[in-house]
Design an enzyme around this catalytic site. Structure first.
Site, PDB file in Angstrom:
ATOM      1  N   ARG A  60       7.191  -9.037  15.846  1.00  0.00           N
ATOM      2  CA  ARG A  60       7.611  -7.699  15.417  1.00  0.00           C
ATOM      3  C   ARG A  60       6.515  -6.684  15.726  1.00  0.00           C
ATOM      4  O   ARG A  60       5.349  -6.969  15.517  1.00  0.00           O
ATOM      5  CB  ARG A  60       7.899  -7.722  13.908  1.00  0.00           C
ATOM      6  N   HIS A 113       4.809   0.133  -0.169  1.00  0.00           N
ATOM      7  CA  HIS A 113       5.557  -0.660   0.806  1.00  0.00           C
ATOM      8  C   HIS A 113       4.675  -1.737   1.417  1.00  0.00           C
ATOM      9  O   HIS A 113       3.454  -1.708   1.275  1.00  0.00           O
ATOM     10  CB  HIS A 113       6.151   0.251   1.895  1.00  0.00           C
ATOM     11  N   HIS A 130       0.856  -1.194   0.000  1.00  0.00           N
ATOM     12  CA  HIS A 130       0.000   0.000   0.000  1.00  0.00           C
ATOM     13  C   HIS A 130       0.888   1.239   0.000  1.00  0.00           C
ATOM     14  O   HIS A 130       2.074   1.159   0.300  1.00  0.00           O
ATOM     15  CB  HIS A 130      -0.894   0.022   1.253  1.00  0.00           C
ATOM     16  N   ASP A 177       0.824   5.153   1.869  1.00  0.00           N
ATOM     17  CA  ASP A 177       0.142   5.808   2.988  1.00  0.00           C
ATOM     18  C   ASP A 177      -0.642   7.011   2.463  1.00  0.00           C
ATOM     19  O   ASP A 177      -0.186   7.704   1.554  1.00  0.00           O
ATOM     20  CB  ASP A 177       1.163   6.250   4.045  1.00  0.00           C
TER      21      ASP A 177
HETATM   22  C1  LIG Z   1      -4.858   8.331   8.696  1.00  0.00           C
HETATM   23  C2  LIG Z   1      -4.998   7.131   8.228  1.00  0.00           C
HETATM   24  C3  LIG Z   1      -4.014   6.379   7.413  1.00  0.00           C
HETATM   25  C4  LIG Z   1      -4.578   4.989   7.406  1.00  0.00           C
HETATM   26  C5  LIG Z   1      -6.038   5.267   7.378  1.00  0.00           C
HETATM   27  C6  LIG Z   1      -6.161   6.306   8.499  1.00  0.00           C
HETATM   28  C7  LIG Z   1      -5.984   5.618   9.862  1.00  0.00           C
HETATM   29  C8  LIG Z   1      -5.263   4.293   9.777  1.00  0.00           C
HETATM   30  C9  LIG Z   1      -4.160   4.272   8.723  1.00  0.00           C
HETATM   31  C10 LIG Z   1      -3.733   2.877   8.319  1.00  0.00           C
HETATM   32  C11 LIG Z   1      -2.703   2.229   9.261  1.00  0.00           C
HETATM   33  C12 LIG Z   1      -2.232   0.866   8.716  1.00  0.00           C
HETATM   34  C13 LIG Z   1      -1.957   0.912   7.212  1.00  0.00           C
HETATM   35  C14 LIG Z   1      -3.071   1.649   6.456  1.00  0.00           C
HETATM   36  C15 LIG Z   1      -2.863   1.534   4.965  1.00  0.00           C
HETATM   37  C16 LIG Z   1      -4.400   1.163   6.966  1.00  0.00           C
HETATM   38  O1  LIG Z   1      -5.042   0.219   6.550  1.00  0.00           O
HETATM   39  O2  LIG Z   1      -4.807   1.951   8.058  1.00  0.00           O
HETATM   40  C17 LIG Z   1      -3.134   3.082   6.933  1.00  0.00           C
HETATM   41  C18 LIG Z   1      -4.134   4.054   6.285  1.00  0.00           C
HETATM   42  C19 LIG Z   1      -3.637   4.799   5.059  1.00  0.00           C
HETATM   43  O3  LIG Z   1      -2.527   5.275   5.010  1.00  0.00           O
HETATM   44  O4  LIG Z   1      -4.442   4.875   4.124  1.00  0.00           O
HETATM   45  O1  LIG Z   2       5.287  -2.302  10.104  1.00  0.00           O
HETATM   46  C1  LIG Z   2       5.828  -1.738   9.157  1.00  0.00           C
HETATM   47  O2  LIG Z   2       7.033  -1.799   8.960  1.00  0.00           O
HETATM   48  C2  LIG Z   2       4.995  -0.961   8.152  1.00  0.00           C
HETATM   49  C3  LIG Z   2       3.777  -0.305   8.751  1.00  0.00           C
HETATM   50  C4  LIG Z   2       3.012   0.492   7.755  1.00  0.00           C
HETATM   51  O3  LIG Z   2       3.312   0.521   6.592  1.00  0.00           O
HETATM   52  C5  LIG Z   2       1.837   1.273   8.185  1.00  0.00           C
HETATM   53  O4  LIG Z   2       1.451   1.223   9.368  1.00  0.00           O
HETATM   54  O5  LIG Z   2       1.260   1.964   7.312  1.00  0.00           O
HETATM   55 FE   LIG Z   3       2.234   2.137   5.545  1.00  0.00          FE
END
Ligand SMILES: C=C1C[C@]23C[C@H]1CC[C@H]2[C@@]12CCC[C@@](C)(C(=O)O1)[C@H]2[C@@H]3C(=O)O
Ligand SMILES: O=C(O)CCC(=O)C(=O)O
Ligand SMILES: [Fe+2]
Length: 355
Positions: free
Chosen positions: A300, A290, A232, A234
């Site tokens: 981890r 990533h 994905h 961010d």
């Molecule tokens: C501010 C954010 C960024 C979110 C959505 C929201 C809250 C949680 C974040 C995450 C966290 C884990 C990876 C991700 C890909 C997910 O599934 O939830 C992130 C997502 C994004 O970067 O889109």
């Molecule tokens: O755990 C990791 O190294 C990546 C976490 C991550 O990509 C995320 O929280 O968006």
């Molecule tokens: Fe991420």
């Protein structure tokens, strides 16, 4: 703790509810064999480390930071930073409290589960519904004070957890602002004039909306077929990630097929360019693709701080980066709009707002 942080509610982020099996993680304790629901057919596609320059490690105390940051953001969309000023004891504490949370029995963690339309609490990554297989991970999302959920987990004993999480967010916010300022100035921009929504440290009016995400990747019986966190980008402006000393994070470059491991460097933080920075830079900076893999030796954990603009701010390509040869690539969006687009279109979210 800045009192105004409490005014940032999870309301800001409410999007469509996801499916229950994509919200509640498996009880990962004592799973002897990888269940079919979690078995991915994934070519691990390692990159040949000798043909690729490794992800840049940038010492923030060095004089040529700006040039190095610009190069890293243009080529990779990610880099590691050292000499960032976050004390190692705070990083250790955050890791300790994160492990303490995820070591709770599954039934306790369910007391703090994220509600279907909510944004904070315990659950699977929000991107889970976009994949047919489930990920080998669990998460806990925090916006401002985690007290509401933490008091369910530890009715008598959540003060320290809350204190550490809040202090960490304050430090991460200041560092994010510093990194955004470096990125913008590396493009010849000054945030005061060019980026209306970016107002670092504005006294008494802490506008930006940020999420602290704790990630846990339990020991896995069959790591070669499991996925910790699926590929994905961010959605943030930028993300600061602390991954401790256990590897698992990998990044991909636009033009490369393989995955490059981001090996932990003691005390370093990983900076990811997020989709909103990609928009602001009119595509000059890449939001990095990533993922995280798991292993069968170590549990981890990682902590990711997603830095975003104020809730109602319109984010758009910067005027100074636009000319006849470089027309604006995206229409203006708020972070809320963008998260909605992401929850609908996932990896096509940027395309969905393209002009
Ligand atoms: C501010 C954010 C960024 C979110 C959505 C929201 C809250 C949680 C974040 C995450 C966290 C884990 C990876 C991700 C890909 C997910 O599934 O939830 C992130 C997502 C994004 O970067 O889109
Ligand atoms: O755990 C990791 O190294 C990546 C976490 C991550 O990509 C995320 O929280 O968006
Ligand atoms: Fe991420």
């Amino acid at each position: 703790m800045n009192p105004t942080m409490n005014s940032i509610s999870s309301e800001t982020f409410k999007t469509t509810p996801s499916h229950p099996e994509h919200t509640i993680p498996l009880d990962f304790t004592n799973v002897p064999k990888l269940p079919d629901s979690h078995a991915w057919t994934l070519p691990h596609q390692p990159i040949d480390p000798f043909t690729q320059e490794p992800l840049p490690i940038i010492d923030l105390a060095k004089p040529d930071v700006s040039k190095l940051v610009r190069h890293a953001c243009e080529e990779w969309g990610a880099f590691q930073i050292t000499n960032h000023g976050i004390p190692i004891c705070l990083l250790n504490e955050i890791e300790y409290q994160t492990r303490r949370l995820f070591s709770l029995p599954a039934e306790s963690k369910l007391l703090a589960v994220r509600s279907p339309e909510g944004f904070t609490g315990y659950g699977l990554a929000r991107i889970s519904p976009f994949f047919s297989k489930l990920m080998w991970s669990e998460g806990f999302s925090i916006i401002g004070s985690p007290v509401e959920h933490a008091s369910q987990l530890w009715p008598e004993d959540h003060a320290k957890f809350c204190e550490v999480m809040e202090q960490f967010q304050e430090e991460m916010k200041a560092l994010s602002e510093k990194m955004v300022a470096i990125m913008l100035s590396s493009l010849g921009l000054t945030h005061e004039e060019d980026v209306k929504w970016f107002e670092p440290m504005k006294e008494g009016c802490d506008q930006s909306t940020c999420v602290l995400q704790l990630n846990s990747y339990p020991v896995c019986p069959d790591p070669g077929r499991a996925m910790g966190l699926a590929p994905h980008t961010d959605s943030s402006v930028l993300t600061l990630l602390y991954q401790g000393n256990i590897s698992g994070l990998q990044v991909q470059r636009d033009d490369a097929a393989g995955w490059m491991p981001v090996e932990p460097v003691e005390g370093a933080l990983v900076v990811n360019v997020g989709d909103l920075m990609h928009i602001v830079s009119n595509g000059r900076f890449k939001s990095v693709l990533h993922r995280a893999l798991v292993n069968n030796e170590h549990h981890r954990v990682s902590t990711a701080y997603f830095y975003g603009p104020p809730r109602d701010a319109k984010v758009s390509p910067l005027r100074k980066l636009i000319d006849r040869d470089h027309p604006p690539l995206y229409r203006p969006v708020t972070w809320k709009d963008y998260l909605e687009a992401k929850s609908k279109h996932f990896s096509k979210a940027l395309e969905s707002i393209r002009l």
